[in-house]
Design an enzyme around this catalytic site. Structure first.
Site, PDB file in Angstrom:
ATOM      1  N   ASN A  47       1.079  -1.204  -0.081  1.00 60.66           N
ATOM      2  CA  ASN A  47       0.089  -0.092   0.119  1.00 60.66           C
ATOM      3  C   ASN A  47       0.905   1.287  -0.070  1.00 60.66           C
ATOM      4  O   ASN A  47       2.063   1.210   0.095  1.00 60.66           O
ATOM      5  CB  ASN A  47      -0.859   0.138   1.092  1.00 60.66           C
ATOM      6  CG  ASN A  47      -0.278  -0.049   2.563  1.00 60.66           C
ATOM      7  OD1 ASN A  47       0.645   0.767   2.924  1.00 60.66           O
ATOM      8  ND2 ASN A  47      -1.148  -0.632   3.415  1.00 60.66           N
ATOM      9  N   GLU A  50       3.236   1.800   2.916  1.00 60.62           N
ATOM     10  CA  GLU A  50       4.284   0.897   3.161  1.00 60.62           C
ATOM     11  C   GLU A  50       5.277   1.338   2.179  1.00 60.62           C
ATOM     12  O   GLU A  50       6.593   1.239   2.647  1.00 60.62           O
ATOM     13  CB  GLU A  50       3.874  -0.378   2.799  1.00 60.62           C
ATOM     14  CG  GLU A  50       2.888  -1.042   3.979  1.00 60.62           C
ATOM     15  CD  GLU A  50       2.178  -2.403   3.480  1.00 60.62           C
ATOM     16  OE1 GLU A  50       1.850  -3.228   4.293  1.00 60.62           O
ATOM     17  OE2 GLU A  50       1.985  -2.481   2.377  1.00 60.62           O
ATOM     18  N   ASP A 111      -5.913  -7.520   1.151  1.00 63.90           N
ATOM     19  CA  ASP A 111      -5.797  -9.107   0.982  1.00 63.90           C
ATOM     20  C   ASP A 111      -6.460  -9.473  -0.245  1.00 63.90           C
ATOM     21  O   ASP A 111      -6.028 -10.397  -0.976  1.00 63.90           O
ATOM     22  CB  ASP A 111      -5.959  -9.630   2.200  1.00 63.90           C
ATOM     23  CG  ASP A 111      -4.720  -9.379   3.415  1.00 63.90           C
ATOM     24  OD1 ASP A 111      -3.704  -8.971   3.065  1.00 63.90           O
ATOM     25  OD2 ASP A 111      -5.110  -9.497   4.384  1.00 63.90           O
TER      26      ASP A 111
END
Length: 162
Positions: A47, A50, A111
Site C-alpha cells: 500500500n 508501506e 488482501d
C-alpha cells in the site's frame, strides 16, 4: 505473514523455486521490513504507506526504485480510493482507477486485491488485467462490514452494476 516471522528465507526460496518449476507466478504482499525476502518475485503489492516507508519521494520514483532494487517483474502500489499504480519493467507506470462503490469497511481490501491478482496471474492474465480484477474484488470487499470472503458472485454482481 504481516511480518510476523512465518515468511522465512528458506520458505520463500522454496516457494519461489516451486512456482518457477510449475510456470506459476511468485507473488507477495510483504511489509517494508521483510520485502528483501521477496526479491525476484513476479509481482509484489504494497500500500502507499508501506511504499513511502521505504523511501520518501514521488510515488513514481519509489515504484521504479523498488521494481529495480528488488528485481521484480511488476509492482503494484495500492492507493485506497485513488486506485493503484502498476509498475512493470517493460512499460511506463499505469494508473488503475478504483471501482467506485459505497465503502463500509476497508478491512481486508488489500488482501482481497492481492488474492484476486494472484488468481488472475495464475490463470494467465497480464499484469494490467490482473490489477483491474484486483480493484474490482477489493471494491466488492469494502461493500461489507468486517473482513469477508469475496465470492465470484460478489465480483460479477458489482461488474454487472448491481
Amino acid at each position: 505473514d504481516y511480518d510476523k516471522g512465518m515468511a522465512t528465507a528458506v520458505l520463500l526460496n522454496g516457494l519461489r523455486e516451486l512456482a518457477a518449476a510449475h510456470g506459476k507466478p511468485f507473488v507477495g504482499g510483504p511489509k517494508p521490513r521483510n520485502m528483501r525476502l521477496f526479491q525476484g518475485a513476479t509481482l509484489l503489492s504494497l500500500n502507499k504507506r508501506e511504499a513511502m516507508d521505504v523511501m520518501r519521494a514521488d510515488l513514481n520514483v519509489v515504484g521504479q526504485h523498488l521494481l529495480n532494487d528488488l528485481n521484480l517483474a511488476a509492482l503494484v502500489i495500492t492507493r485506497g480510493d485513488e486506485g493503484a499504480s502498476l509498475f512493470q519493467r517493460t512499460r511506463a507506470p499505469i494508473h488503475l482507477p478504483v471501482f467506485p462503490v459505497e465503502v463500509y469497511d476497508v478491512a481486508g481490501a488489500g488482501d482481497t486485491f492481492l488474492s484476486a491478482v494472484t488468481l488472475a496471474l495464475a490463470a494467465g492474465c497480464d499484469f494490467e488485467d490482473a490489477g483491474r480484477l484486483g480493484n474490482l474484488a477489493a471494491a466488492a470487499a469494502v461493500r461489507h462490514i468486517g473482513v469477508v470472503a469475496v465470492t465470484p458472485e460478489d465480483v460479477l454482481r458489482l461488474w454487472n452494476g448491481a
